[in-house]
Motif scaffolding. Structure first.
Motif, PDB file in Angstrom:
ATOM      1  N   LEU A 196       7.561  -7.610  -3.448  1.00 45.25           N
ATOM      2  CA  LEU A 196       6.777  -6.740  -2.348  1.00 45.25           C
ATOM      3  C   LEU A 196       8.455  -5.432  -1.661  1.00 45.25           C
ATOM      4  N   SER A 197       8.909  -5.530  -2.706  1.00 43.80           N
ATOM      5  CA  SER A 197       9.818  -4.444  -1.647  1.00 43.80           C
ATOM      6  C   SER A 197       9.261  -2.677  -1.144  1.00 43.80           C
ATOM      7  N   ASN A 198       9.710  -3.084  -0.044  1.00 46.07           N
ATOM      8  CA  ASN A 198       9.909  -0.981   0.702  1.00 46.07           C
ATOM      9  C   ASN A 198       9.934  -0.946   2.101  1.00 46.07           C
ATOM     10  N   GLY A 199      10.765   0.557   2.618  1.00 47.58           N
ATOM     11  CA  GLY A 199      11.027   0.000   3.156  1.00 47.58           C
ATOM     12  C   GLY A 199      11.088  -0.058   4.587  1.00 47.58           C
ATOM     13  N   VAL A 200       9.567  -0.631   4.799  1.00 50.92           N
ATOM     14  CA  VAL A 200       9.582  -2.164   5.384  1.00 50.92           C
ATOM     15  C   VAL A 200       9.866  -3.580   5.489  1.00 50.92           C
ATOM     16  N   THR A 201       9.597  -3.853   4.155  1.00 48.01           N
ATOM     17  CA  THR A 201      10.086  -5.072   4.043  1.00 48.01           C
ATOM     18  C   THR A 201      11.676  -5.505   4.213  1.00 48.01           C
ATOM     19  N   ASP A 202      12.145  -4.096   3.480  1.00 41.57           N
ATOM     20  CA  ASP A 202      13.535  -4.139   3.674  1.00 41.57           C
ATOM     21  C   ASP A 202      14.199  -4.473   4.562  1.00 41.57           C
TER      22      ASP A 202
END
Length: 310
Positions: free
Chosen positions: A29-35
Motif C-alpha cells: 500500500l506504500s506511497n508518499g501519502v501512506t508513508d
C-alpha cells in the motif's frame, strides 16, 4: 525467495514466513501519502509523545498522578529494552531483505518486543486507569491509537506481528504492575526515590557488566534511568520547597503559556544538547541529557511558573 512455510532463525527467536508476508502486504500500500501518515502515527510511540502527556499531567492537571505516570513509563521502557537485549531478534528488513524494506530511518536496536508499542500501550493504560471511568472516550481513543501505532510499526518494516503483540502485552502488564507497586507508597510516594536509586545502580552495573553500556538498547535504558533519577529527586524538591499549586492556576492562557514555555525549553534541552555532548559516551549523551531534561520538568519549570505567576 524464501518458501512460504519456511522458518528462519533470527537472533534467538524464530521468525515465521507469514509474519514477513503480513509486512509485505502492508507495504504493498506504500506511497508518499501512506508513508508520511505512518511515519507520523509511529511518533505516538516515542519519548516525545510521552513527554507531551507527562508535562500536561504534571504542570496542568495532577502532579501526584503525573509522578506515578512518569515512573511507571520509565520502568516499562527499561524492562522492554532488557527484553530486547535478551532475545536479540533482528529487524524484519534485515532478516527478510528480499521481502521487507525499511520505510524511513531504520531502527538500530533489536526487534522483540516493540518498544513503540509498549510505550503507547503503557501511556494508554495509565490514562485509562486515571480517566477511563469518568470519560468513556479515553479508553476508546487510546485503544485506537495503540492499534494504529502497532500497524505503523509493521508497515514501516520495523517489527513483526509477534513483536507488536508482545509490546502491547508488556505495556499493559507493566502499567498495571508498576502502578500497583507505586500505590503501596500512598501519600508518601516520594519515598520511591530509595528503590529508584538502588534500581538505577543495578541497571547501570548490569549494562556495564554485559558490555552494552554504549549499545543502542543500552543507550535507551540510560536515557530512562537518567530521567528516572532526576524526576524523582526533583519531585521531592518541588513538593518540599516549591509547592506549585496546579489547581489554582488553570486559567486557559496561563496553561497555554506554561506549555509553550515549558515544552520549548524541554525540547531545547533534548535536542540542543545533542551537538554538545559526545555521542560515543552514553553516560553523557544519554544519561546526563535526560537527567537535565527531567530536572527541568520536575522542579525548575514549576519554580519558574510560580515565580512569574503563571
Amino acid at each position: 525467495m524464501v518458501g512460504r512455510n519456511q522458518r528462519r532463525e533470527v537472533w534467538g527467536l524464530t521468525a515465521v514466513q507469514f509474519e514477513a508476508d503480513i509486512i509485505k502486504a502492508l507495504q504493498n500500500l506504500s506511497n508518499g501519502v501512506t508513508d508520511a501518515l505512518n511515519t507520523g502515527i509511529t511518533q505516538l510511540g516515542t519519548e516525545i509523545a510521552f513527554l507531551a502527556v507527562a508535562v500536561v499531567l504534571y504542570w496542568c492537571l495532577d502532579k501526584r498522578y503525573a509522578y506515578r505516570f512518569f515512573n511507571v513509563y520509565i520502568l516499562g521502557v527499561a524492562m522492554t529494552n532488557f527484553l530486547k537485549l535478551g532475545f536479540k531478534r533482528e529487524r524484519p528488513f534485515n532478516a527478510y531483505p528480499e521481502i521487507v524494506r525499511s520505510i524511513g530511518t531504520p531502527e538500530t536496536t533489536y526487534s522483540f518486543p516493540s518498544g513503540h508499542t509498549e510505550s503507547i500501550a503503557s501511556i494508554s493504560a495509565m490514562l485509562t486507569i486515571k480517566y477511563g471511568k469518568k470519560h468513556t472516550a479515553v479508553p476508546v481513543v487510546c485503544a485506537m491509537l495503540t492499534v494504529l501505532v502497532m500497524l505503523s510499526r509493521m508497515y514501516l518494516g520495523q517489527h513483526y506481528l509477534s513483536d507488536v503483540f508482545c509490546g502491547l502485552t508488556a505495556g499493559v502488564f507493566f502499567a498495571i504492575a508498576f502502578n500497583a507497586l507505586l500505590s503501596l507508597f500512598g501519600d508518601k510516594e516520594e519515598w520511591f526515590i530509595v528503590p529508584n536509586i538502588v534500581l538505577t545502580v543495578v541497571l547501570i552495573s548490569v549494562l556495564a557488566g554485559m558490555g552494552v553500556l554504549n549499545s543502542p538498547s543500552g543507550a535507551d535504558i540510560l536515557k530512562g534511568v537518567g530521567a528516572f533519577v532526576a524526576f524523582d529527586a526533583g519531585y521531592i524538591i518541588e513538593k518540599k520547597f516549591v509547592g506549585y499549586d496546579v489547581a489554582a492556576n488553570r486559567v486557559w492562557w496561563k496553561v497555554a503559556l506554561r506549555l509553550v514555555i515549558g515544552l520549548g525549553v524541554a525540547l531545547g534541552l533534548q535536542q540542543g544538547l545533542k551537538p554538545i555532548l559526545p555521542q560515543n559516551i552514553s553516560m553523557l549523551y544519554c544519561f546526563l541529557r535526560y537527567f537535565l531534561l527531567a530536572a527541568w520538568v520536575a522542579v525548575a519549570a514549576p519554580a519558574l511558573f510560580k515565580a512569574v505567576k503563571i
